[in-house]
Design a protein around this motif. Structure first.
Motif, PDB file in Angstrom:
ATOM      1  N   GLY A 219       0.824  -1.202   0.000  1.00 49.24           N
ATOM      2  CA  GLY A 219       0.000   0.000   0.000  1.00 49.24           C
ATOM      3  C   GLY A 219       0.857   1.250   0.000  1.00 49.24           C
ATOM      4  N   GLY A 220       1.982   1.200   0.709  1.00 50.05           N
ATOM      5  CA  GLY A 220       2.904   2.324   0.729  1.00 50.05           C
ATOM      6  C   GLY A 220       3.559   2.567  -0.620  1.00 50.05           C
ATOM      7  N   ARG A 221       3.864   1.480  -1.346  1.00 51.80           N
ATOM      8  CA  ARG A 221       4.432   1.639  -2.690  1.00 51.80           C
ATOM      9  C   ARG A 221       3.435   2.380  -3.598  1.00 51.80           C
ATOM     10  NH1 ARG A 221       9.190  -1.492  -3.888  1.00 51.80           N
ATOM     11  NH2 ARG A 221       9.114  -0.289  -5.833  1.00 51.80           N
ATOM     12  N   ARG A 222       2.160   2.017  -3.492  1.00 53.13           N
ATOM     13  CA  ARG A 222       1.141   2.696  -4.298  1.00 53.13           C
ATOM     14  C   ARG A 222       1.001   4.162  -3.867  1.00 53.13           C
ATOM     15  NH1 ARG A 222      -2.120  -2.332  -3.551  1.00 53.13           N
ATOM     16  NH2 ARG A 222      -1.837  -3.563  -5.446  1.00 53.13           N
ATOM     17  N   ALA A 223       1.079   4.388  -2.548  1.00 55.79           N
ATOM     18  CA  ALA A 223       0.993   5.755  -2.038  1.00 55.79           C
ATOM     19  C   ALA A 223       2.176   6.587  -2.529  1.00 55.79           C
ATOM     20  CB  ALA A 223       0.947   5.747  -0.511  1.00 55.79           C
ATOM     21  N   GLY A 224       3.368   5.984  -2.568  1.00 56.46           N
ATOM     22  CA  GLY A 224       4.546   6.688  -3.069  1.00 56.46           C
ATOM     23  C   GLY A 224       4.396   7.074  -4.526  1.00 56.46           C
ATOM     24  N   GLU A 225       3.827   6.175  -5.310  1.00 53.61           N
ATOM     25  CA  GLU A 225       3.575   6.471  -6.722  1.00 53.61           C
ATOM     26  C   GLU A 225       2.613   7.634  -6.871  1.00 53.61           C
ATOM     27  OE1 GLU A 225       2.117   4.085 -10.768  1.00 53.61           O
ATOM     28  OE2 GLU A 225       1.909   3.163  -8.783  1.00 53.61           O
ATOM     29  N   ALA A 226       1.543   7.630  -6.059  1.00 50.21           N
ATOM     30  CA  ALA A 226       0.567   8.713  -6.098  1.00 50.21           C
ATOM     31  C   ALA A 226       1.193  10.037  -5.650  1.00 50.21           C
ATOM     32  CB  ALA A 226      -0.635   8.374  -5.220  1.00 50.21           C
ATOM     33  N   LEU A 227       2.060   9.979  -4.659  1.00 48.05           N
ATOM     34  CA  LEU A 227       2.734  11.177  -4.154  1.00 48.05           C
ATOM     35  C   LEU A 227       3.529  11.866  -5.259  1.00 48.05           C
ATOM     36  CD1 LEU A 227       3.878  13.070  -1.928  1.00 48.05           C
ATOM     37  CD2 LEU A 227       5.559  11.277  -1.428  1.00 48.05           C
ATOM     38  N   ALA A 235       5.142  14.403   3.003  1.00 44.88           N
ATOM     39  CA  ALA A 235       3.987  13.515   3.096  1.00 44.88           C
ATOM     40  C   ALA A 235       3.820  12.974   4.500  1.00 44.88           C
ATOM     41  CB  ALA A 235       4.129  12.357   2.113  1.00 44.88           C
ATOM     42  N   PHE A 236       2.560  12.904   4.932  1.00 41.03           N
ATOM     43  CA  PHE A 236       2.186  12.223   6.169  1.00 41.03           C
ATOM     44  C   PHE A 236       1.618  10.856   5.778  1.00 41.03           C
ATOM     45  CE2 PHE A 236       1.503  16.752   6.994  1.00 41.03           C
ATOM     46  CZ  PHE A 236       2.118  16.945   8.231  1.00 41.03           C
ATOM     47  N   ALA A 237       2.292   9.777   6.138  1.00 47.49           N
ATOM     48  CA  ALA A 237       1.779   8.435   5.880  1.00 47.49           C
ATOM     49  C   ALA A 237       0.962   7.966   7.080  1.00 47.49           C
ATOM     50  CB  ALA A 237       2.915   7.465   5.612  1.00 47.49           C
ATOM     51  N   ALA A 243       4.713   4.115   5.363  1.00 43.33           N
ATOM     52  CA  ALA A 243       5.788   5.073   5.110  1.00 43.33           C
ATOM     53  C   ALA A 243       7.030   4.382   4.540  1.00 43.33           C
ATOM     54  CB  ALA A 243       6.148   5.812   6.397  1.00 43.33           C
ATOM     55  N   CYS A 244       7.312   3.177   5.023  1.00 41.22           N
ATOM     56  CA  CYS A 244       8.463   2.444   4.500  1.00 41.22           C
ATOM     57  C   CYS A 244       8.233   2.028   3.045  1.00 41.22           C
ATOM     58  CB  CYS A 244       8.748   1.220   5.373  1.00 41.22           C
ATOM     59  SG  CYS A 244       9.473   1.652   6.971  1.00 41.22           S
ATOM     60  N   GLY A 245       6.995   1.709   2.694  1.00 35.56           N
ATOM     61  CA  GLY A 245       6.671   1.444   1.298  1.00 35.56           C
ATOM     62  C   GLY A 245       6.864   2.679   0.437  1.00 35.56           C
ATOM     63  N   VAL A 246       6.496   3.836   0.981  1.00 39.24           N
ATOM     64  CA  VAL A 246       6.705   5.101   0.270  1.00 39.24           C
ATOM     65  C   VAL A 246       8.193   5.318   0.032  1.00 39.24           C
ATOM     66  CG1 VAL A 246       6.487   7.611   0.417  1.00 39.24           C
ATOM     67  CG2 VAL A 246       4.593   6.152   1.155  1.00 39.24           C
ATOM     68  N   LEU A 247       9.011   5.122   1.066  1.00 39.92           N
ATOM     69  CA  LEU A 247      10.462   5.291   0.921  1.00 39.92           C
ATOM     70  C   LEU A 247      11.013   4.371  -0.162  1.00 39.92           C
ATOM     71  CD1 LEU A 247      11.693   5.530   4.645  1.00 39.92           C
ATOM     72  CD2 LEU A 247      11.286   7.397   3.033  1.00 39.92           C
ATOM     73  N   HIS A 251      12.774   5.616  -3.614  1.00 33.97           N
ATOM     74  CA  HIS A 251      14.148   5.169  -3.892  1.00 33.97           C
ATOM     75  C   HIS A 251      14.213   4.485  -5.254  1.00 33.97           C
ATOM     76  CE1 HIS A 251      18.183   3.636  -3.185  1.00 33.97           C
ATOM     77  NE2 HIS A 251      17.745   2.432  -3.565  1.00 33.97           N
ATOM     78  N   ALA A 252      13.234   3.637  -5.555  1.00 31.98           N
ATOM     79  CA  ALA A 252      13.220   2.914  -6.829  1.00 31.98           C
ATOM     80  C   ALA A 252      13.118   3.871  -8.012  1.00 31.98           C
ATOM     81  CB  ALA A 252      12.057   1.919  -6.850  1.00 31.98           C
ATOM     82  N   ARG A 253      12.534   5.030  -7.793  1.00 33.70           N
ATOM     83  CA  ARG A 253      12.367   6.012  -8.869  1.00 33.70           C
ATOM     84  C   ARG A 253      13.438   7.095  -8.840  1.00 33.70           C
ATOM     85  NH1 ARG A 253       6.921   6.403 -11.125  1.00 33.70           N
ATOM     86  NH2 ARG A 253       5.719   4.561 -10.524  1.00 33.70           N
ATOM     87  N   GLY A 254      14.442   6.894  -8.000  1.00 30.38           N
ATOM     88  CA  GLY A 254      15.557   7.832  -7.955  1.00 30.38           C
ATOM     89  C   GLY A 254      15.254   9.154  -7.283  1.00 30.38           C
ATOM     90  N   VAL A 255      14.245   9.166  -6.420  1.00 28.90           N
ATOM     91  CA  VAL A 255      13.863  10.389  -5.708  1.00 28.90           C
ATOM     92  C   VAL A 255      14.488  10.360  -4.318  1.00 28.90           C
ATOM     93  CG1 VAL A 255      11.950  11.760  -4.805  1.00 28.90           C
ATOM     94  CG2 VAL A 255      11.718  10.553  -6.994  1.00 28.90           C
TER      95      VAL A 255
END
Length: 330
Positions: A219-227, A235-237, A243-247, A251-255
């Motif tokens: 779910g965090g990976r999807r949230a990161g994509e949306a962010l 962002a507040f997760a 939040a770890c999924g967002v990170l 990271h995977a997208r070079g951000v």
């Protein structure tokens, strides 16, 4: 040697098994002389009182039920440990049940525990209020991170800590924020979102609401994509796992975090401290939540007609490395 029981002690002392149980659980009902004989025999046999023995007199199972919505979420093992430690001190084993994020399963499990346990602690229950009331019936229940007027509850109130988190980001120059909402059935997710909205209105900053997302790494990976589809710099997760999924997605997208985006979690589970960068978050008082829930349940079992207690325990803002100055736009 076979394990000592109340029956072997009863045979040695020439009394009934119920009298032995009373000697341990209701000593005022047993004469001092008889109790002394029973305790002496118990020491000789290295007897340890069991929940079954207590039940002969008390009519109770000597067992506490604990239902969690998702045991794989790292928030719940910490809470389970705190509950188990407190229950162990009063001699009540804990029966742990995982509802696997199913409200229907959660209600069904409460019904199945009737007659098997003395009471149930429901951690972050997802069931609708009416379903919880119907499922519980006359079984003593205590809620953790959820409130119902007619049931005792203890919640972690993160309002002030989330305000501090917002102020932390504001001082770092952030003016556009994303709110990555948690599960729609989560009481805690709704309260956290409300607190962040109130803070944002007070500061007159941009708040972009995204989700809801599952309280999971995926779910965090999807949230990161949306962010990344927004201009938000912070962002507040909903929680640390998200939040770890967002990170991971950033990271995977070079951000870079915190160079290009800042991320805040909630709960302060072990994962928040070990991930890179270490996660800025809101720390939950796990030990106090668990201890209070068990103590409330015992009081509710002893006095079922008493006015339900409602307790709020504050969270605390914990800054780490996942937040930094807002990026400048060229």
């Amino acid at each position: 040697m076979s394990r000592a029981t109340i029956y072997s002690i009863a045979e040695i002392c020439g009394v009934s098994a119920a009298t032995v149980s009373r000697a341990f659980n209701r000593p005022e009902l047993v004469s001092p002389e008889v109790r002394a004989r029973i305790l002496s025999a118990a020491r000789e046999l290295d007897y340890q009182p069991s929940s079954a023995a207590r039940g002969l007199v008390t009519g109770r199972a000597g067992l506490i039920g604990l239902i969690v919505p998702d045991i794989t979420n790292p928030f719940f093992p910490l809470l389970v440990r705190a509950i188990q430690r407190t229950a162990d001190r009063i001699g009540s084993p804990v029966m742990l049940v995982d509802a696997e994020e199913s409200a229907a399963a959660e209600s069904r499990m409460v019904k199945q525990l009737r007659g098997r346990v003395d009471g149930v602690i429901l951690a972050s229950p997802r069931s609708p209020a009416a379903a919880l009331r119907e499922a519980g019936g006359d079984l003593p229940c205590v809620l953790v991170n959820r409130t119902l007027r007619e049931l005792p509850s203890v919640v972690c109130d993160n309002t002030a800590a989330l305000y501090d988190a917002g102020e932390h980001l504001y001082k770092l120059g952030h003016r556009s924020f994303a709110l990555l909402a948690g599960p729609s059935a989560s009481w805690a997710a709704a309260r956290r979102s409300q607190a962040i909205r109130r803070w944002a209105r007070g500061r007159e900053v941009e708040l972009i609401e995204l989700g809801p997302f599952r309280a999971s790494f995926k779910g965090g990976r999807r949230a990161g994509e949306a962010l990344l589809a927004t201009g938000a710099t912070a962002a507040f997760a909903f929680d640390d796992l998200m939040a770890c999924g967002v990170l991971a997605e950033l990271h995977a997208r070079g951000v870079a975090v915190p160079g290009e985006r800042s991320v805040i979690g909630c709960d302060d589970v072990l994962l928040a401290q070990t991930v890179t960068p270490a996660l800025t978050t809101v720390s939950a008082p796990f030990a106090d939540l668990g201890r209070t829930a068990v103590e409330m349940l015992i009081r509710h079992i002893e006095a079922p007609g008493a006015t339900p207690e409602q307790r709020r325990l504050p969270g605390a803002f914990t800054p780490r490395s996942s937040t930094g100055p807002a990026r400048t736009r060229g």
